[in-house]
Design a protein around this motif. Structure first.
Motif, PDB file in Angstrom:
ATOM      1  N   SER A  37      53.836  58.209  44.351  1.00 53.37           N
ATOM      2  CA  SER A  37      52.507  58.589  44.849  1.00 53.37           C
ATOM      3  C   SER A  37      51.438  57.637  44.332  1.00 53.37           C
ATOM      4  O   SER A  37      50.445  57.366  45.031  1.00 53.37           O
ATOM      5  N   GLU A  38      51.610  57.101  43.121  1.00 55.47           N
ATOM      6  CA  GLU A  38      50.655  56.129  42.583  1.00 55.47           C
ATOM      7  C   GLU A  38      50.680  54.839  43.385  1.00 55.47           C
ATOM      8  O   GLU A  38      49.622  54.251  43.685  1.00 55.47           O
ATOM      9  N   VAL A  39      51.861  54.397  43.767  1.00 60.28           N
ATOM     10  CA  VAL A  39      51.972  53.194  44.598  1.00 60.28           C
ATOM     11  C   VAL A  39      51.351  53.438  45.973  1.00 60.28           C
ATOM     12  O   VAL A  39      50.640  52.580  46.509  1.00 60.28           O
ATOM     13  N   ASP A  40      51.586  54.602  46.545  1.00 58.52           N
ATOM     14  CA  ASP A  40      50.941  54.962  47.819  1.00 58.52           C
ATOM     15  C   ASP A  40      49.423  54.822  47.699  1.00 58.52           C
ATOM     16  O   ASP A  40      48.758  54.258  48.591  1.00 58.52           O
ATOM     17  N   TYR A  41      48.865  55.354  46.631  1.00 62.56           N
ATOM     18  CA  TYR A  41      47.421  55.343  46.421  1.00 62.56           C
ATOM     19  C   TYR A  41      46.891  53.913  46.338  1.00 62.56           C
ATOM     20  O   TYR A  41      45.866  53.583  46.954  1.00 62.56           O
ATOM     21  N   ILE A  42      47.568  53.062  45.571  1.00 63.44           N
ATOM     22  CA  ILE A  42      47.102  51.690  45.383  1.00 63.44           C
ATOM     23  C   ILE A  42      47.172  50.907  46.699  1.00 63.44           C
ATOM     24  O   ILE A  42      46.252  50.147  47.025  1.00 63.44           O
ATOM     25  N   ILE A  43      48.219  51.100  47.449  1.00 62.74           N
ATOM     26  CA  ILE A  43      48.340  50.427  48.749  1.00 62.74           C
ATOM     27  C   ILE A  43      47.176  50.815  49.651  1.00 62.74           C
ATOM     28  O   ILE A  43      46.549  49.963  50.299  1.00 62.74           O
ATOM     29  N   ASN A  44      46.854  52.093  49.695  1.00 67.37           N
ATOM     30  CA  ASN A  44      45.742  52.571  50.523  1.00 67.37           C
ATOM     31  C   ASN A  44      44.400  52.099  49.978  1.00 67.37           C
ATOM     32  O   ASN A  44      43.532  51.643  50.742  1.00 67.37           O
ATOM     33  N   CYS A  49      43.599  49.459  48.205  1.00 67.19           N
ATOM     34  CA  CYS A  49      43.377  48.015  48.348  1.00 67.19           C
ATOM     35  C   CYS A  49      43.612  47.521  49.772  1.00 67.19           C
ATOM     36  O   CYS A  49      43.388  46.328  50.050  1.00 67.19           O
ATOM     37  N   GLY A  50      44.037  48.404  50.661  1.00 68.76           N
ATOM     38  CA  GLY A  50      44.300  48.007  52.039  1.00 68.76           C
ATOM     39  C   GLY A  50      45.414  46.979  52.151  1.00 68.76           C
ATOM     40  O   GLY A  50      45.322  46.031  52.942  1.00 68.76           O
ATOM     41  N   LEU A  51      46.468  47.162  51.394  1.00 67.23           N
ATOM     42  CA  LEU A  51      47.547  46.170  51.355  1.00 67.23           C
ATOM     43  C   LEU A  51      48.416  46.247  52.609  1.00 67.23           C
ATOM     44  O   LEU A  51      48.648  47.322  53.164  1.00 67.23           O
ATOM     45  N   LYS A  52      48.908  45.085  53.019  1.00 68.19           N
ATOM     46  CA  LYS A  52      49.681  44.984  54.262  1.00 68.19           C
ATOM     47  C   LYS A  52      51.181  44.881  54.021  1.00 68.19           C
ATOM     48  O   LYS A  52      51.982  45.075  54.945  1.00 68.19           O
ATOM     49  N   GLU A 112      46.653  32.723  41.887  1.00 66.19           N
ATOM     50  CA  GLU A 112      48.020  32.787  42.407  1.00 66.19           C
ATOM     51  C   GLU A 112      48.381  34.122  43.044  1.00 66.19           C
ATOM     52  O   GLU A 112      49.235  34.188  43.925  1.00 66.19           O
ATOM     53  N   PHE A 113      47.723  35.212  42.626  1.00 63.72           N
ATOM     54  CA  PHE A 113      48.152  36.547  43.041  1.00 63.72           C
ATOM     55  C   PHE A 113      47.081  37.248  43.865  1.00 63.72           C
ATOM     56  O   PHE A 113      45.885  37.089  43.634  1.00 63.72           O
ATOM     57  N   ASP A 114      47.551  38.051  44.830  1.00 62.89           N
ATOM     58  CA  ASP A 114      46.657  38.859  45.655  1.00 62.89           C
ATOM     59  C   ASP A 114      46.245  40.140  44.937  1.00 62.89           C
ATOM     60  O   ASP A 114      45.169  40.690  45.206  1.00 62.89           O
ATOM     61  N   VAL A 115      47.117  40.619  44.055  1.00 58.72           N
ATOM     62  CA  VAL A 115      46.874  41.870  43.329  1.00 58.72           C
ATOM     63  C   VAL A 115      47.354  41.694  41.894  1.00 58.72           C
ATOM     64  O   VAL A 115      48.436  41.155  41.653  1.00 58.72           O
ATOM     65  N   VAL A 116      46.551  42.169  40.934  1.00 57.96           N
ATOM     66  CA  VAL A 116      46.978  42.272  39.543  1.00 57.96           C
ATOM     67  C   VAL A 116      46.838  43.729  39.124  1.00 57.96           C
ATOM     68  O   VAL A 116      45.825  44.373  39.414  1.00 57.96           O
ATOM     69  N   LEU A 117      47.859  44.242  38.453  1.00 58.70           N
ATOM     70  CA  LEU A 117      47.885  45.635  38.025  1.00 58.70           C
ATOM     71  C   LEU A 117      47.968  45.740  36.507  1.00 58.70           C
ATOM     72  O   LEU A 117      48.690  44.975  35.859  1.00 58.70           O
ATOM     73  N   ASN A 118      47.228  46.699  35.947  1.00 59.92           N
ATOM     74  CA  ASN A 118      47.397  47.137  34.558  1.00 59.92           C
ATOM     75  C   ASN A 118      47.446  48.667  34.597  1.00 59.92           C
ATOM     76  O   ASN A 118      46.417  49.321  34.502  1.00 59.92           O
ATOM     77  N   LEU A 119      48.649  49.210  34.751  1.00 64.55           N
ATOM     78  CA  LEU A 119      48.796  50.638  34.977  1.00 64.55           C
ATOM     79  C   LEU A 119      49.319  51.341  33.730  1.00 64.55           C
ATOM     80  O   LEU A 119      50.006  50.737  32.907  1.00 64.55           O
ATOM     81  N   ALA A 120      48.993  52.634  33.616  1.00 67.92           N
ATOM     82  CA  ALA A 120      49.309  53.389  32.398  1.00 67.92           C
ATOM     83  C   ALA A 120      48.789  52.620  31.189  1.00 67.92           C
ATOM     84  O   ALA A 120      49.506  52.366  30.237  1.00 67.92           O
ATOM     85  N   ASP A 121      47.558  52.220  31.251  1.00 67.75           N
ATOM     86  CA  ASP A 121      46.823  51.388  30.282  1.00 67.75           C
ATOM     87  C   ASP A 121      47.073  49.900  30.494  1.00 67.75           C
ATOM     88  O   ASP A 121      46.159  49.100  30.331  1.00 67.75           O
ATOM     89  N   GLY A 122      48.298  49.512  30.810  1.00 69.38           N
ATOM     90  CA  GLY A 122      48.581  48.094  31.041  1.00 69.38           C
ATOM     91  C   GLY A 122      48.228  47.221  29.859  1.00 69.38           C
ATOM     92  O   GLY A 122      47.849  46.067  30.021  1.00 69.38           O
ATOM     93  N   ALA A 123      48.338  47.797  28.648  1.00 70.97           N
ATOM     94  CA  ALA A 123      48.048  47.107  27.377  1.00 70.97           C
ATOM     95  C   ALA A 123      46.563  46.829  27.154  1.00 70.97           C
ATOM     96  O   ALA A 123      46.196  46.233  26.145  1.00 70.97           O
TER      97      ALA A 123
END
Length: 253
Positions: A28-35, A37-40, A106-117
């Motif tokens: 569900s978290e991945v679903d949310y992020i895709i929506n 950020c409008g990811l294709k 280089e990247f379209d998306v960068v994630l720091n999830l569950a604090d991501g340090a």
């Protein structure tokens, strides 16, 4: 509760984390992020402090190209093993310190999830280097998503103890708070269902720098990024003093 050593983030992890209740929310978290950020589906994703790769693997399963980075070798080994078992050739997992990532535009998306340090390092200057890595790695127009403990909540409610129940375990989390230094001490105790209940003991906590939404906005602005939204976790509700978790969505200008 006393603080662990300043390098706790290098030593603190084991694969028992895979049984934590919040792991069940990965899809569900991945679903949310895709929506959000409008990811294709054709974007390239950098997952910082990816752990055992739960988000990286889920994004890859959906067709995204993903690079996961974590300082803990057993996590990276487990992520590589999982990718092979799942037949995912669109993943790469790197064992290193986030500060050593030199990727640029280089990247379209960068994630720091569950604090991501974020906030885990030895002092404020070192913690800001994670934000430098984020901004440098993103392409212009690229998205950054992080979810963190909300500083406004910490000021209003810490110290506090919270319970969380999953399919396999009952978790008790304890949060102490140094308001002046903006440092949270986080300790956790997990009780597996079917075991004899014991008195929970949390003698030590992870020292973590906690940020307010205002601080994050300023940090991002100083790195050529703009915060587009600050939400109460994975929701459409604005983050605030009653939001334990804040999810921040930023875009590189």
């Amino acid at each position: 509760m006393k603080a662990k050593a300043s390098d706790w983030y290098k030593l603190n992890w084991g694969l028992d984390i895979k049984n934590m209740s919040w792991v069940e929310n990965t899809g569900s978290e991945v679903d949310y992020i895709i929506n959000l950020c409008g990811l294709k589906g054709n974007e390239r994703i950098l997952d910082l402090a990816c752990g055992f790769g739960r988000h990286s693997l889920e994004f890859a399963r959906r067709g995204f190209s993903v690079v996961g980075v974590d300082i803990t070798e057993i996590y990276i080994d487990d992520a590589v093993k999982s990718a092979k078992e799942m037949g995912l050739s669109n993943t790469e997992f790197i064992c290193c310190d986030i500060r050593d990532i030199a990727s640029k535009d280089e990247f379209d998306v960068v994630l720091n999830l569950a604090d991501g340090a974020i906030g885990y390092l030895e002092n404020d200057d070192e913690n800001l280097k994670i934000f430098d890595t984020i901004a440098r790695a993103l392409k212009h127009g690229g998205h950054h998503v992080c979810d963190l403990v909300c500083g406004e909540y910490a000021d209003a409610h810490f110290p506090v103890r919270l319970w969380d129940s999953g399919s396999n375990t009952l978790s008790l989390s304890e949060f102490d708070w140094d308001r002046e230094k903006r440092i949270m001490l986080f300790g956790n105790c997990d009780i597996a269902y079917g075991e004899v209940l014991r008195v929970p003991e949390i003698p030590e906590g992870d020292p973590t720098r906690v940020y307010t939404t205002t601080e994050i906005k300023e940090i991002m602005k100083n790195r050529g990024m703009e915060v587009k939204g600050a939400f109460a976790g994975y929701s459409d509700i604005p983050a605030g003093k009653d939001s334990f978790q804040m999810l921040i969505h930023s875009v590189k200008k």
